[in-house]
Design an enzyme around this catalytic site. Structure first.
Site, PDB file in Angstrom:
ATOM      1  N   GLU A   1       0.847  -1.198   0.000  1.00 52.54           N
ATOM      2  CA  GLU A   1       0.000   0.000   0.000  1.00 52.54           C
ATOM      3  C   GLU A   1       0.875   1.237   0.000  1.00 52.54           C
ATOM      4  O   GLU A   1       1.950   1.232   0.584  1.00 52.54           O
ATOM      5  CB  GLU A   1      -0.887   0.041   1.250  1.00 52.54           C
ATOM      6  CG  GLU A   1      -2.064  -0.887   1.195  1.00 52.54           C
ATOM      7  CD  GLU A   1      -2.005  -1.936   2.278  1.00 52.54           C
ATOM      8  OE1 GLU A   1      -1.169  -1.790   3.195  1.00 52.54           O
ATOM      9  OE2 GLU A   1      -2.779  -2.907   2.211  1.00 52.54           O
TER      10      GLU A   1
ATOM     11  N   TYR B   1       7.990   2.104  -7.248  1.00 50.25           N
ATOM     12  CA  TYR B   1       7.188   0.891  -7.464  1.00 50.25           C
ATOM     13  C   TYR B   1       6.813   0.736  -8.947  1.00 50.25           C
ATOM     14  O   TYR B   1       6.824  -0.367  -9.479  1.00 50.25           O
ATOM     15  CB  TYR B   1       5.922   0.917  -6.605  1.00 50.25           C
ATOM     16  CG  TYR B   1       6.192   1.064  -5.121  1.00 50.25           C
ATOM     17  CD1 TYR B   1       7.292   0.443  -4.534  1.00 50.25           C
ATOM     18  CD2 TYR B   1       5.355   1.830  -4.305  1.00 50.25           C
ATOM     19  CE1 TYR B   1       7.556   0.585  -3.177  1.00 50.25           C
ATOM     20  CE2 TYR B   1       5.613   1.968  -2.949  1.00 50.25           C
ATOM     21  CZ  TYR B   1       6.711   1.357  -2.388  1.00 50.25           C
ATOM     22  OH  TYR B   1       6.964   1.493  -1.056  1.00 50.25           O
TER      23      TYR B   1
HETATM   24  C1  LIG Z   1      10.518   5.717  -1.212  1.00 49.02           C
HETATM   25  C2  LIG Z   1      11.968   5.548  -0.814  1.00 49.02           C
HETATM   26  C3  LIG Z   1      12.127   4.267   0.023  1.00 49.02           C
HETATM   27  C4  LIG Z   1      12.824   5.418  -2.100  1.00 49.02           C
HETATM   28  O1  LIG Z   1      14.147   5.067  -1.728  1.00 49.02           O
HETATM   29  P1  LIG Z   1      15.424   5.657  -2.514  1.00 49.02           P
HETATM   30  O2  LIG Z   1      16.606   4.865  -2.089  1.00 49.02           O
HETATM   31  O3  LIG Z   1      15.492   7.119  -2.343  1.00 49.02           O
HETATM   32  O4  LIG Z   1      15.011   5.327  -4.025  1.00 49.02           O
HETATM   33  P2  LIG Z   1      16.025   4.980  -5.205  1.00 49.02           P
HETATM   34  O5  LIG Z   1      17.203   5.892  -5.156  1.00 49.02           O
HETATM   35  O6  LIG Z   1      16.291   3.514  -5.201  1.00 49.02           O
HETATM   36  O7  LIG Z   1      15.126   5.365  -6.469  1.00 49.02           O
HETATM   37  C5  LIG Z   1      14.323   4.414  -7.139  1.00 49.02           C
HETATM   38  C6  LIG Z   1      13.626   5.066  -8.307  1.00 49.02           C
HETATM   39  O8  LIG Z   1      12.633   5.959  -7.812  1.00 49.02           O
HETATM   40  C7  LIG Z   1      12.816   7.251  -8.374  1.00 49.02           C
HETATM   41  N1  LIG Z   1      12.752   8.246  -7.314  1.00 49.02           N
HETATM   42  C8  LIG Z   1      13.377   8.200  -6.113  1.00 49.02           C
HETATM   43  N2  LIG Z   1      13.118   9.328  -5.412  1.00 49.02           N
HETATM   44  C9  LIG Z   1      12.342  10.091  -6.213  1.00 49.02           C
HETATM   45  C10 LIG Z   1      11.750  11.383  -6.064  1.00 49.02           C
HETATM   46  N3  LIG Z   1      11.936  12.121  -4.952  1.00 49.02           N
HETATM   47  N4  LIG Z   1      10.982  11.844  -7.070  1.00 49.02           N
HETATM   48  C11 LIG Z   1      10.782  11.121  -8.193  1.00 49.02           C
HETATM   49  N5  LIG Z   1      11.326   9.894  -8.395  1.00 49.02           N
HETATM   50  C12 LIG Z   1      12.102   9.404  -7.415  1.00 49.02           C
HETATM   51  C13 LIG Z   1      14.171   7.312  -8.994  1.00 49.02           C
HETATM   52  O9  LIG Z   1      14.068   7.955 -10.232  1.00 49.02           O
HETATM   53  C14 LIG Z   1      14.616   5.888  -9.122  1.00 49.02           C
HETATM   54  O10 LIG Z   1      14.529   5.434 -10.437  1.00 49.02           O
HETATM   55  P3  LIG Z   1      15.888   5.200 -11.292  1.00 49.02           P
HETATM   56  O11 LIG Z   1      16.728   4.257 -10.503  1.00 49.02           O
HETATM   57  O12 LIG Z   1      15.408   4.627 -12.568  1.00 49.02           O
HETATM   58  O13 LIG Z   1      16.499   6.545 -11.410  1.00 49.02           O
HETATM   59  C15 LIG Z   1      12.492   6.791  -0.002  1.00 49.02           C
HETATM   60  O14 LIG Z   1      12.164   7.960  -0.710  1.00 49.02           O
HETATM   61  C16 LIG Z   1      11.930   6.888   1.402  1.00 49.02           C
HETATM   62  O15 LIG Z   1      12.499   6.330   2.356  1.00 49.02           O
HETATM   63  N6  LIG Z   1      10.810   7.628   1.553  1.00 49.02           N
HETATM   64  C17 LIG Z   1      10.185   7.787   2.883  1.00 49.02           C
HETATM   65  C18 LIG Z   1       9.519   6.517   3.335  1.00 49.02           C
HETATM   66  C19 LIG Z   1       8.442   6.056   2.357  1.00 49.02           C
HETATM   67  O16 LIG Z   1       7.685   6.853   1.819  1.00 49.02           O
HETATM   68  N7  LIG Z   1       8.375   4.735   2.153  1.00 49.02           N
HETATM   69  C20 LIG Z   1       7.403   4.139   1.242  1.00 49.02           C
HETATM   70  C21 LIG Z   1       6.118   3.863   1.934  1.00 49.02           C
HETATM   71  S1  LIG Z   1       4.917   3.121   0.861  1.00 49.02           S
END
Ligand SMILES: CC(C)(COP(=O)(O)OP(=O)(O)OC[C@H]1O[C@@H](n2cnc3c(N)ncnc32)[C@H](O)[C@@H]1OP(=O)(O)O)[C@@H](O)C(=O)NCCC(=O)NCCS
Length: 142
Positions: A101, A113
């Site tokens: 979710e 995702y």
């Molecule tokens: C969601 C989360 C886990 C992503 O982790 P991350 O390590 O920053 O993500 P990644 O660097 O692996 O990025 C994965 C893809 O998402 C995209 N992405 C990451 N952050 C982004 C942003 N702020 N805006 C748009 N796209 C984004 C990237 O383009 C990347 O794609 P690519 O590898 O083709 O360039 C992180 O932002 C987080 O901890 N957020 C807070 C907690 C949360 O919301 N968890 C999810 C609950 S459902």
């Protein structure tokens, strides 16, 4: 993830969510052997916990219940690596479907995702609190 990781995990959790899980909840996941799989991503040089992912495996399905990356380490591929890592592992164990979710407004998570192939399979009205928001249910054939 072990109980020794919890100070770092809790700091990431509190920096990541408006309604963070409690430490008791994380302890419960660590103890829920065979159902819950809580994993940490550790930075090699200083052995810092930079992220974590928690999923439940029930027969041939998994549900991803929590994923977060430390704010200083976002956008570096850690989240994608954790997701790919668990999807590869459970595929090898015979899992066929993954669900999770996500808040409708959570753009970074939704992009992550979507890039992994998840599709919208449902909507849960007012699923989240603080602030109230609907959840999208996403699914992936793995
Ligand atoms: C969601 C989360 C886990 C992503 O982790 P991350 O390590 O920053 O993500 P990644 O660097 O692996 O990025 C994965 C893809 O998402 C995209 N992405 C990451 N952050 C982004 C942003 N702020 N805006 C748009 N796209 C984004 C990237 O383009 C990347 O794609 P690519 O590898 O083709 O360039 C992180 O932002 C987080 O901890 N957020 C807070 C907690 C949360 O919301 N968890 C999810 C609950 S459902």
């Amino acid at each position: 993830m072990t109980t020794g990781d919890l100070p770092e995990v809790m700091a990431i959790e509190q920096a990541s969510f408006p309604n963070p899980w409690s430490e008791v909840t994380f302890r419960g996941e660590i103890q829920n052997d065979g159902i819950s799989f809580p994993l940490v991503a550790v930075e090699r040089a200083e052995k810092r916990v930079v992220g974590y992912i928690i999923y439940w495996k029930i027969q041939d399905e998994i549900q991803i219940n929590n994923i977060a990356v430390h704010p200083d380490f976002r956008g570096l591929g850690v989240g994608k690596a954790m997701m790919r890592n668990i999807l590869d592992a459970v595929r090898a164990q015979g899992a066929i479907f993954a669900t999770l979710e996500v808040r409708i407004s959570n753009k970074p998570a939704r992009v992550l995702y979507e890039k992994l192939g998840f599709e919208i399979i449902g909507l849960r009205k007012d699923y989240y609190a603080h602030p109230a928001e609907d959840a999208l249910v996403l699914g992936l054939n793995i």
